[in-house]
Scaffold this motif. Structure first.
Motif, PDB file in Angstrom:
ATOM      1  N   ALA A 163       0.814  -1.212   0.000  1.00  0.00           N
ATOM      2  CA  ALA A 163       0.000   0.000   0.000  1.00  0.00           C
ATOM      3  C   ALA A 163       0.846   1.259   0.000  1.00  0.00           C
ATOM      4  O   ALA A 163       0.480   2.264  -0.621  1.00  0.00           O
ATOM      5  CB  ALA A 163      -0.936  -0.011   1.207  1.00  0.00           C
ATOM      6  N   ASN A 164       1.977   1.205   0.691  1.00  0.00           N
ATOM      7  CA  ASN A 164       2.845   2.375   0.780  1.00  0.00           C
ATOM      8  C   ASN A 164       4.006   2.291  -0.196  1.00  0.00           C
ATOM      9  O   ASN A 164       4.469   1.194  -0.533  1.00  0.00           O
ATOM     10  CB  ASN A 164       3.414   2.515   2.193  1.00  0.00           C
ATOM     11  N   PRO A 165       4.528   3.423  -0.641  1.00  0.00           N
ATOM     12  CA  PRO A 165       5.719   3.440  -1.492  1.00  0.00           C
ATOM     13  C   PRO A 165       6.927   2.877  -0.737  1.00  0.00           C
ATOM     14  O   PRO A 165       6.889   2.719   0.487  1.00  0.00           O
ATOM     15  CB  PRO A 165       5.909   4.924  -1.818  1.00  0.00           C
ATOM     16  N   PRO A 166       8.008   2.597  -1.431  1.00  0.00           N
ATOM     17  CA  PRO A 166       9.220   2.096  -0.757  1.00  0.00           C
ATOM     18  C   PRO A 166       9.839   3.168   0.143  1.00  0.00           C
ATOM     19  O   PRO A 166       9.533   4.347   0.036  1.00  0.00           O
ATOM     20  CB  PRO A 166      10.136   1.745  -1.919  1.00  0.00           C
ATOM     21  N   SER A 167      10.728   2.713   0.995  1.00  0.00           N
ATOM     22  CA  SER A 167      11.312   3.594   2.014  1.00  0.00           C
ATOM     23  C   SER A 167      12.052   4.771   1.406  1.00  0.00           C
ATOM     24  O   SER A 167      12.036   5.876   1.969  1.00  0.00           O
ATOM     25  CB  SER A 167      12.265   2.794   2.906  1.00  0.00           C
ATOM     26  N   TRP A 168      12.708   4.578   0.252  1.00  0.00           N
ATOM     27  CA  TRP A 168      13.467   5.689  -0.324  1.00  0.00           C
ATOM     28  C   TRP A 168      12.556   6.795  -0.858  1.00  0.00           C
ATOM     29  O   TRP A 168      13.015   7.908  -1.072  1.00  0.00           O
ATOM     30  CB  TRP A 168      14.428   5.214  -1.410  1.00  0.00           C
ATOM     31  N   MET A 169      11.293   6.492  -1.049  1.00  0.00           N
ATOM     32  CA  MET A 169      10.319   7.545  -1.346  1.00  0.00           C
ATOM     33  C   MET A 169       9.751   8.133  -0.044  1.00  0.00           C
ATOM     34  O   MET A 169       9.679   9.335   0.128  1.00  0.00           O
ATOM     35  CB  MET A 169       9.178   7.000  -2.204  1.00  0.00           C
ATOM     36  N   CYS A 170       9.370   7.250   0.864  1.00  0.00           N
ATOM     37  CA  CYS A 170       8.701   7.706   2.091  1.00  0.00           C
ATOM     38  C   CYS A 170       9.585   8.603   2.942  1.00  0.00           C
ATOM     39  O   CYS A 170       9.121   9.613   3.482  1.00  0.00           O
ATOM     40  CB  CYS A 170       8.230   6.501   2.900  1.00  0.00           C
TER      41      CYS A 170
END
Length: 315
Positions: A163-170
């Motif tokens: 549901a959420n983008p990957p960590s490098w986006m978040c």
């Protein structure tokens, strides 16, 4: 001490000039001084008065309005320099945070694993500390924003799982303060150590430094004074440096020069070719009448400033 009623009246710019002259401040060009007061304000400039007054509300003999303005401009340029350094460090810290966590757990979405974060608790003032849900809230708001960041929109338009983008986006969504908060909220010290190791700092010292970086970054963002300031959030002293550091006489971590040493130490890891030594030296030379000792640069006991550039860290 008993409180009293505030009775000081507002003063016109001309009355402000008259008051300063009555307090022994030399003003060679009243019209130019008035222009400064119109754009900066008397109250803001007054923060730079105190060290030019051995007697309250009386300027030391020979003190000029130009000298006050020079001190103000020095502080402004120092603030811009520090802000630029913190920006560089923030990007490097975010990069190491993402890299160390994602690679160690082999998980692009590690930020969604609640087990990696501490359990929520109430602090001494009764506020809930919940880093995992705070992070999830930031991500959720970014996804539902009417005009989301381009990289967030790209993800939600093209992927439905996770549901959420990957960590490098978040983590790109986080401010310096939020990065500091999430770092403190990691459950495992081993994770904190991996991130801090890039900067050659113990993880507890690194946690403290992140807190102070956030504090000073906010001072800069709100155009607050750095010169002659006691830090309300002190960086922990670096007792076991890896590589070049400063000597025992430079350990006043309540003042700005120690913080400049912290920045330099971290930049030497994140950007080994940085020119911070030259930039600070150039700034000091540009404003030779400004008493830079009030940044926390120590003296030899006879009133002579120590040559900070001779310290291994700054060479």
């Amino acid at each position: 001490m008993a409180k009293k009623k505030y009775t000081k009246p507002p003063l016109s710019f001309q009355d402000q000039i008259t008051q300063l002259q009555g307090r022994n401040l030399t003003i060679a060009n009243p019209a130019k001084a008035t222009a400064y007061l119109q754009s900066i304000s008397y109250y803001r400039l007054s923060a730079y008065f105190l060290l030019y007054q051995q007697v309250k509300d009386t300027f030391n003999a020979g003190t000029t309005f130009t000298q006050i303005v020079q001190t103000y401009m020095f502080d402004k340029e120092l603030r811009l320099l520090v802000f630029d350094c913190i920006e560089r460090l923030e990007i490097a810290i975010r990069t190491q945070f993402i890299y160390c966590m994602a690679l160690h757990y082999n998980d692009a979405h590690w930020q969604d694993n609640q087990a990696l974060f501490i359990n929520p608790f109430y602090n001494r003032v009764g506020a809930l500390v919940d880093p995992y849900n705070d992070l999830q809230g930031i991500i959720s708001r970014a996804k539902t924003n009417r005009k989301p960041e381009v990289f967030i929109k790209h993800y939600i338009d093209n992927y439905n799982s996770p549901a959420n983008p990957p960590s490098w986006m978040c983590l790109e969504l986080l401010t310096m303060g939020e990065l500091s908060h999430i770092y403190r909220g990691l459950r495992n010290n081993s994770d904190k150590k991996r991130i801090a190791s890039f900067f050659d700092v113990h993880h507890t010292v690194f946690k403290s430094w992140l807190h102070t970086l956030t504090y000073v970054r906010n001072l800069c963002a709100h155009h607050s004074r750095l010169w002659n300031r006691d830090l309300a959030i002190e960086p922990d002293r670096l007792l076991k440096p890896v590589g070049n550091w400063v000597g025992s006489r430079y350990q006043n971590n309540k003042r700005m020069f120690y913080f400049l040493c912290v920045i330099k130490y971290m930049l030497n890891r994140a950007n080994p070719t940085n020119t911070l030594t030259q930039k600070i030296d150039d700034l000091f030379k540009k404003y030779p009448t400004v008493p830079v000792q009030y940044l926390g640069i120590p003296s030899d006991g006879n009133g002579n400033l120590l040559n900070w550039k001779n310290e291994p860290l700054w060479q």
